[in-house]
Design a protein around this motif. Structure first.
Motif, mmCIF file in Angstrom:
data_model
loop_
_atom_site.group_PDB
_atom_site.id
_atom_site.type_symbol
_atom_site.label_atom_id
_atom_site.label_comp_id
_atom_site.label_asym_id
_atom_site.label_seq_id
_atom_site.Cartn_x
_atom_site.Cartn_y
_atom_site.Cartn_z
ATOM 1 N N ASP A 4 -14.894 62.163 -45.696
ATOM 2 C CA ASP A 4 -14.174 63.023 -46.626
ATOM 3 C C ASP A 4 -15.180 63.906 -47.371
ATOM 4 O O ASP A 4 -16.385 63.651 -47.335
ATOM 5 N N PHE B 39 -14.726 62.033 -52.523
ATOM 6 C CA PHE B 39 -13.941 60.819 -52.703
ATOM 7 C C PHE B 39 -14.818 59.807 -53.435
ATOM 8 O O PHE B 39 -15.077 58.714 -52.962
ATOM 9 N N PHE C 297 -10.582 64.338 -45.279
ATOM 10 C CA PHE C 297 -9.954 63.125 -44.760
ATOM 11 C C PHE C 297 -9.083 63.378 -43.536
ATOM 12 O O PHE C 297 -9.300 62.789 -42.467
ATOM 13 N N ALA D 94 -14.358 56.743 -44.711
ATOM 14 C CA ALA D 94 -13.848 57.679 -45.720
ATOM 15 C C ALA D 94 -12.848 56.984 -46.643
ATOM 16 O O ALA D 94 -11.790 57.517 -46.925
ATOM 17 N N GLY D 95 -13.191 55.786 -47.087
ATOM 18 C CA GLY D 95 -12.239 55.050 -47.904
ATOM 19 C C GLY D 95 -10.918 54.952 -47.168
ATOM 20 O O GLY D 95 -9.844 55.091 -47.738
ATOM 21 N N MET D 96 -11.013 54.699 -45.866
ATOM 22 C CA MET D 96 -9.839 54.756 -44.983
ATOM 23 C C MET D 96 -9.091 53.422 -44.964
ATOM 24 O O MET D 96 -9.652 52.384 -44.598
ATOM 25 N N SER D 97 -7.834 53.470 -45.348
ATOM 26 C CA SER D 97 -7.029 52.255 -45.413
ATOM 27 C C SER D 97 -6.639 51.777 -44.020
ATOM 28 O O SER D 97 -6.248 52.574 -43.166
ATOM 29 N N ARG E 112 -1.952 53.107 -38.365
ATOM 30 C CA ARG E 112 -3.253 53.569 -37.860
ATOM 31 C C ARG E 112 -3.848 52.624 -36.827
ATOM 32 O O ARG E 112 -4.639 53.065 -35.983
ATOM 33 N N LYS F 169 -2.506 64.370 -51.037
ATOM 34 C CA LYS F 169 -3.581 64.725 -50.114
ATOM 35 C C LYS F 169 -3.159 64.382 -48.696
ATOM 36 O O LYS F 169 -2.831 63.227 -48.393
ATOM 37 N N GLY G 64 -2.347 63.359 -45.096
ATOM 38 C CA GLY G 64 -2.749 62.276 -44.206
ATOM 39 C C GLY G 64 -3.091 60.955 -44.867
ATOM 40 O O GLY G 64 -3.429 60.000 -44.186
ATOM 41 N N THR G 65 -2.992 60.899 -46.201
ATOM 42 C CA THR G 65 -3.450 59.692 -46.900
ATOM 43 C C THR G 65 -2.328 58.685 -47.153
ATOM 44 O O THR G 65 -1.144 59.006 -47.076
ATOM 45 N N GLU G 66 -2.743 57.480 -47.522
ATOM 46 C CA GLU G 66 -1.812 56.423 -47.881
ATOM 47 C C GLU G 66 -1.045 56.823 -49.151
ATOM 48 O O GLU G 66 0.140 56.518 -49.283
ATOM 49 N N ASP H 170 -5.761 56.747 -54.482
ATOM 50 C CA ASP H 170 -6.234 55.363 -54.457
ATOM 51 C C ASP H 170 -6.761 54.956 -55.837
ATOM 52 O O ASP H 170 -7.492 55.728 -56.476
ATOM 53 N N TYR I 137 -9.963 49.057 -47.179
ATOM 54 C CA TYR I 137 -10.697 50.076 -46.441
ATOM 55 C C TYR I 137 -11.452 49.474 -45.257
ATOM 56 O O TYR I 137 -11.992 48.370 -45.351
HETATM 57 N N1 GLN Z 1 -7.319 55.258 -48.604
HETATM 58 C C1 GLN Z 1 -6.516 56.413 -48.347
HETATM 59 C C2 GLN Z 1 -6.123 56.483 -46.904
HETATM 60 O O1 GLN Z 1 -6.755 55.906 -46.072
HETATM 61 C C3 GLN Z 1 -7.179 57.719 -48.785
HETATM 62 C C4 GLN Z 1 -8.485 58.023 -48.114
HETATM 63 C C5 GLN Z 1 -9.091 59.330 -48.560
HETATM 64 O O2 GLN Z 1 -8.437 60.137 -49.215
HETATM 65 N N2 GLN Z 1 -10.338 59.550 -48.229
HETATM 66 O O3 GLN Z 1 -5.181 57.125 -46.578
#
Ligand code: GLN
Length: 230
Positions: free
Chosen positions: A15, A18, A56, A73-76, A81, A121, A123-125, A165, A191
């Motif tokens: 990202d 973040f 992201f 990228a702090g990806m959940s 997914r 944002k 595509g995000t959770e 998040d 993540y």
């Molecule tokens: N954790 C959130 C997700 O995976 C946001 C990640 C982000 O914005 N980088 O969707």
């Protein structure tokens, strides 16, 4: 013995902004929990990589199209997914919160979003959560590519709220970003580091092995403590 392909430099997408997971420090270096973890894991496991600062949603696309070997990228780690990506072991717990302008006394819960617009944002959770309740609470949404522009839209008053998040919005608020949280955190997923499903399996193996070594040596905790002050 490292299972890394010899001489290979893995392209890892991330990202743009973040914090505290990936952001630029005063010197312009890309730092944060994700960046430091990946660096320490690559050193521990002996592989080379290059960071691609894409945003992201663009990172998700880039891994899927094979232009990136992996992403952090702090990806959940969500079930949806998991159909498309292979994930490492989880390395950080998270959840989604609503952020509103710091001086807004009007919004106390989701019901107060009726007739208003919300910044999310792509595509995000957080976006998926907002999309899941927008009809019920009667709000519209505007999509942003990065967290900074999403926050700005709320500060400017164009959007009444954003969904983000917790560790990220909490960190931003601790940096006096001009937003606040008035509702409880929604449950979210932890993540993980990701690769395209079935591709670069050695990267996941190395990430997991390195992460375990960092947990055992105390380096993992040291990295967290660098960015999250108690
Ligand atoms: N954790 C959130 C997700 O995976 C946001 C990640 C982000 O914005 N980088 O969707």
């Amino acid at each position: 013995d490292t299972p890394a392909a010899p001489g290979k430099t893995y392209l890892i997408a991330t990202d743009t902004t973040f914090a505290p997971f990936e952001f630029q420090d005063a010197q312009g270096n890309f730092v944060g929990i994700d960046m430091d973890l990946l660096k320490a894991i690559a050193e521990d496991q002996g592989f080379q990589y290059e960071i691609q600062v894409l945003g992201f949603d663009a990172s998700l696309q880039s891994v899927q199209s094979g232009q990136s070997d992996g992403m952090i990228a702090g990806m959940s780690i969500t079930d949806a997914r998991r159909e498309i990506f292979d994930f490492s072991e989880p390395y950080f717990d998270s959840g989604v919160v609503m952020g509103i302008k710091a001086d807004n006394e009007e919004i106390k819960g989701y019901a107060d979003l009726a007739g208003k617009n919300v910044a999310i944002k792509k595509g995000t959770e957080g976006a998926a959560f907002a999309e899941s309740i927008m009809d019920e609470y009667g709000f519209t949404v505007t999509y942003f590519a990065d967290s900074s522009n999403m926050y700005e839209d709320v500060k400017a008053g164009n959007s009444a709220a954003c969904f983000e998040d917790y560790p990220v919005l909490g960190y931003a608020i601790s940096q006096d970003i001009g937003l606040k949280i008035v509702t409880e955190m929604e449950r979210g997923n932890s993540y993980g580091f990701a690769v395209n499903k079935g591709q670069n399996p050695e990267l996941i193996e190395m990430f997991d092995a390195g992460l375990q070594n960092l947990r055992d040596s105390g380096k993992y905790q040291e990295i967290l403590d660098t960015y999250i002050k108690k």
